[in-house]
Write an enzyme that holds these catalytic residues in place. Sequence first.
Site, PDB file in Angstrom:
ATOM      1  N   GLU B  10     107.843  11.024  81.905  1.00 39.68           N
ATOM      2  CA  GLU B  10     108.151  11.783  83.023  1.00 39.68           C
ATOM      3  C   GLU B  10     109.617  11.539  83.210  1.00 39.68           C
ATOM      4  O   GLU B  10     110.279  12.625  83.571  1.00 39.68           O
ATOM      5  CB  GLU B  10     107.271  10.959  84.227  1.00 39.68           C
ATOM      6  CG  GLU B  10     107.013  12.003  85.225  1.00 39.68           C
ATOM      7  CD  GLU B  10     106.097  11.485  86.317  1.00 39.68           C
ATOM      8  OE1 GLU B  10     104.870  11.867  86.219  1.00 39.68           O
ATOM      9  OE2 GLU B  10     106.510  10.746  87.162  1.00 39.68           O
ATOM     10  N   SER B  30     101.912  11.804  93.705  1.00 35.83           N
ATOM     11  CA  SER B  30     101.324  12.509  92.677  1.00 35.83           C
ATOM     12  C   SER B  30     100.137  13.146  92.740  1.00 35.83           C
ATOM     13  O   SER B  30      99.259  13.321  91.823  1.00 35.83           O
ATOM     14  CB  SER B  30     101.619  11.650  91.223  1.00 35.83           C
ATOM     15  OG  SER B  30     101.151  12.525  90.372  1.00 35.83           O
ATOM     16  N   ASP B  34     103.116  16.569  89.728  1.00 36.35           N
ATOM     17  CA  ASP B  34     104.233  15.350  89.320  1.00 36.35           C
ATOM     18  C   ASP B  34     105.868  15.587  89.312  1.00 36.35           C
ATOM     19  O   ASP B  34     106.322  14.580  90.001  1.00 36.35           O
ATOM     20  CB  ASP B  34     103.886  15.067  87.765  1.00 36.35           C
ATOM     21  CG  ASP B  34     102.497  14.455  87.411  1.00 36.35           C
ATOM     22  OD1 ASP B  34     102.060  13.810  88.275  1.00 36.35           O
ATOM     23  OD2 ASP B  34     102.081  14.572  86.334  1.00 36.35           O
ATOM     24  N   GLU B  47     102.827  19.410  86.113  1.00 41.27           N
ATOM     25  CA  GLU B  47     101.989  18.380  85.701  1.00 41.27           C
ATOM     26  C   GLU B  47     102.598  18.024  84.477  1.00 41.27           C
ATOM     27  O   GLU B  47     102.455  18.530  83.312  1.00 41.27           O
ATOM     28  CB  GLU B  47     100.684  18.686  85.714  1.00 41.27           C
ATOM     29  CG  GLU B  47      99.642  17.655  85.451  1.00 41.27           C
ATOM     30  CD  GLU B  47      99.170  16.887  86.796  1.00 41.27           C
ATOM     31  OE1 GLU B  47      99.718  17.243  87.847  1.00 41.27           O
ATOM     32  OE2 GLU B  47      98.568  15.919  86.590  1.00 41.27           O
TER      33      GLU B  47
END
Lengths: 138, 138
Positions: B10, B30, B34, B47
């Site tokens: 991420e 989340s 995300d 996501e």
Amino acid sequence: MRYRRGASAERELIHRLEELGFAVVRSAGSKKVDVIAGNGKLYLCIEVKSTKGKRVYLSDEDLEKLLSFSRKFGGKPYVAVKFIGREWRFFPAEKIVGRKTGKNCRIDYSDPGMSIEEVVGKQKSLIDLITRGDGDES
Amino acid sequence: MRYRRGASAERELIHRLEELGFAVVRSAGSKKVDVIAGNGKLYLCIEVKSTKGKRVYLSDEDLEKLLSFSRKFGGKPYVAVKFIGREWRFFPAEKIVGRKTGKNCRIDYSDPGMSIEEVVGKQKSLIDLITRGDGDES
């Protein structure tokens, strides 16, 4: 269970925006912005503050981060303040610049701000009503 | 210091998007999405998944949350997958619907996806190059 006041105000704001039809995320880390909300037409970049008093302070640095983030993102920057016991007030971040006190910006309850309904366009702002006199439009 | 693989992917994605001129927030909690990114023209609801293998699975519920959030927010929904050791692949979430296996959706490395440059419009997609033959536009 005890919550920090700031986090609680943030949750309340998110809930209100969702009721008004927005999809909302709370930013993890919260370095540049606290809350992002969108409804397909309007994108809001929000710094959230709360106080039991009549004013809040925002550091120049935080204000500049909010402004530059929102410019890049493509959203309207607001400082949303929960004056405890009253309604939310939204202050357009561009207009806060210049009201500096040392290294901070001060926002007073009596400063020109907007209600959440005015921000999302569900209600005309007071200034519109006074200057155009068509408050009953439906 | 040890990081979870997902969190590390991420962070890498956020960094790449910022390099490409986007303002990016990671969602706290989340539950629906995300990462949110915007550049004033394009809004992305992402996501994030990562795998050492060749496929990832996404629950129907998570996919539906991503789709409904992005529709309301006003952004393009993607599942961004880091296949470890390779480049990022972006899969438009609307196209994943229908490829269901039980209660999950499967995404394979070989599925039609997009590079991050294609998503942000810095590079034409392969499909454009083949059908229009004007890859050298500058």
